[in-house]
Write an enzyme that holds these catalytic residues in place. Structure first.
Site, PDB file in Angstrom:
ATOM      1  CB  ILE A 179      -0.134   3.183   8.973  1.00  0.00           C
ATOM      2  CG1 ILE A 179       0.919   2.341   8.246  1.00  0.00           C
ATOM      3  CG2 ILE A 179      -0.039   4.650   8.547  1.00  0.00           C
ATOM      4  CD1 ILE A 179       0.677   2.211   6.758  1.00  0.00           C
ATOM      5  CG  ASP A 198      -9.883  -0.598  12.822  1.00  0.00           C
ATOM      6  OD1 ASP A 198     -10.597  -1.591  12.599  1.00  0.00           O
ATOM      7  OD2 ASP A 198      -8.672  -0.547  12.523  1.00  0.00           O
ATOM      8  CB  ALA A 255      -5.165   3.861   3.240  1.00  0.00           C
ATOM      9  NE  ARG A 256      -3.220  -0.895  -0.771  1.00  0.00           N
ATOM     10  CZ  ARG A 256      -2.270  -1.432  -1.527  1.00  0.00           C
ATOM     11  NH1 ARG A 256      -2.206  -1.141  -2.809  1.00  0.00           N
ATOM     12  NH2 ARG A 256      -1.387  -2.240  -1.005  1.00  0.00           N
ATOM     13  CG  ASP A 280       1.580   8.657  -1.072  1.00  0.00           C
ATOM     14  OD1 ASP A 280       2.386   9.314  -1.761  1.00  0.00           O
ATOM     15  OD2 ASP A 280       1.793   7.469  -0.723  1.00  0.00           O
ATOM     16  CD  GLU A 285      -1.358   4.563  -7.079  1.00  0.00           C
ATOM     17  OE1 GLU A 285      -0.403   3.737  -7.121  1.00  0.00           O
ATOM     18  OE2 GLU A 285      -1.814   5.011  -6.015  1.00  0.00           O
ATOM     19  CG  HIS A 304       1.587   4.544  -4.041  1.00  0.00           C
ATOM     20  ND1 HIS A 304       0.658   3.697  -4.573  1.00  0.00           N
ATOM     21  CD2 HIS A 304       1.838   4.077  -2.791  1.00  0.00           C
ATOM     22  CE1 HIS A 304       0.352   2.751  -3.699  1.00  0.00           C
ATOM     23  NE2 HIS A 304       1.069   2.962  -2.611  1.00  0.00           N
ATOM     24  CG  LEU A 305       6.865   9.025  -3.815  1.00  0.00           C
ATOM     25  CD1 LEU A 305       7.498  10.387  -4.061  1.00  0.00           C
ATOM     26  CD2 LEU A 305       7.828   7.918  -4.200  1.00  0.00           C
TER      27      LEU A 305
END
Length: 350
Positions: A179, A198, A255-256, A280, A285, A304-305
């Site tokens: 992503i 990263d 992401a998370r 998102d 949740e 979360h879409l």
């Protein structure tokens, strides 16, 4: 040879029919397809016994797995109890990037290989990230709501209220997997400068300038998160990290939720330390009624879409069928790992 029993434990996104269509096209009459439809997303996923982000019950899955050798699912709870009750099972294909709904040590102990379909939602999530980012920079949802409410805010042309352009902006990406790397390519098309943090990415493959996290936070007008949630990354964007960001920066997370201290973000939005934010994913949740994000200014949120496109579901079904075909052809976990887009093997057979 009689056909091999395969259970498709689908849901209302990656449906049984979609997976069955791709299985039949890929392996034909080699399999006998059985189906179990789980209630997600009409019923939210959650923890089931020791696994997370699961849908359905252990009992219904155990009953459906009777005599099954291969299972394909996105959300079914493959717990220790389920795996122990399915002695014929040899392969579980999880139609998502990470098998959080599978007890991997238990699968290994019971001789069950687990494969995933990494990258299945990379296109959707990358496009959603950039959509949220631009919506936050220009405050599109708030302006839309004002117009619907009868306002005509020409005062928003005042310099102090104007948004920012992506062209020429410095955008920092934390994480450069399927992503993050796609987001980088999209941002370059907007003429943005891209910084990347990263530690696991090959610098030679990075489309952007690799930097350490402190430099990224200090230099970026926009910080977008694309890292996996691990003990090392949990809570990485906390109050201290927000203080290291440029004043007036924008934070994006698709992401998370566990990567971010959201109460600290809400405080930074109220104080003006953050100009805007877009999320998102959340640490809890569905988003709790008392979440401070609900009353924070200049925040854009979706439930979360990011991966919710028809193409993501189709891609997941195709990749899972290819993983089943690889297993039936006798390819081991190493072959699956090196086969590019086919699937990733999480463990191996005992």
């Amino acid at each position: 040879m009689p056909p091999i029993p395969v259970l498709i434990a689908g849901d209302h996104f990656v449906t049984c029919g979609l997976v069955a269509e791709h299985l039949r096209a890929t392996v034909g009459e080699a399999v006998e397809i059985r189906e179990l439809t789980l209630p997600w997303p009409y019923t939210p996923f959650g923890p089931v016994a020791e696994v997370d982000e699961a849908s359905g019950s252990e009992d219904e899955l155990i009953a459906a797995l009777d005599g099954v050798r291969i299972a394909v699912t996105q959300m079914a709870p493959f717990t220790e109890r389920v795996l122990a009750a399915a002695p014929e099972l040899r392969l579980v294909v999880v139609c998502r990037g990470g098998p959080v709904n599978v007890n991997i040590p238990a699968a290994t102990a019971h001789g069950v290989t687990v494969r995933t379909t990494p990258g299945r939602n990379a296109v959707a999530a990358a496009e959603h990230t950039v959509a949220l980012l631009t919506a936050a920079l220009r405050q599109i949802p708030a302006n839309h709501a004002g117009l619907v409410a009868g306002e005509w805010r020409s005062d928003l042309y005042a310099l102090e209220h104007c948004g920012d352009e992506l062209a020429g902006a410095t955008v920092g990406l934390v994480g450069y997997g399927a992503i993050g790397s796609r987001v980088a390519r999209i941002l370059h098309a907007f003429d943005a400068e891209v910084l990347v943090h990263d530690p696991y990415a090959d610098p030679a493959t990075v489309t952007g300038r690799p930097v350490d996290l402190p430099e990224l936070l200090a230099s970026s007008q926009v910080v977008s998160l694309h890292a996996r949630l691990t003990p090392e990354t949990a809570g990485m964007i906390d109050a201290a990290a927000l203080d290291r960001m440029r004043p007036g920066a924008v934070l994006v997370n698709t992401a998370r939720g566990g990567l971010v201290d959201y109460p600290a973000v809400a405080r930074a939005l109220h104080s003006g330390r953050l100009r805007a934010a877009a999320f998102d994913v959340f640490d809890a949740e569905p988003l709790p009624a008392d979440s401070p994000l609900r009353t924070a200014p200049r925040v854009v949120m979706t439930p979360h879409l990011a991966g919710a496109t028809r193409q993501t579901a189709i891609r997941a079904a195709r990749l899972s069928a290819e993983a089943v075909a690889a297993h039936l052809a006798g390819e081991g976990p190493d072959a699956a790992t090196t086969a590019g887009p086919v699937a990733a093997a999480v463990n191996g057979r005992r």
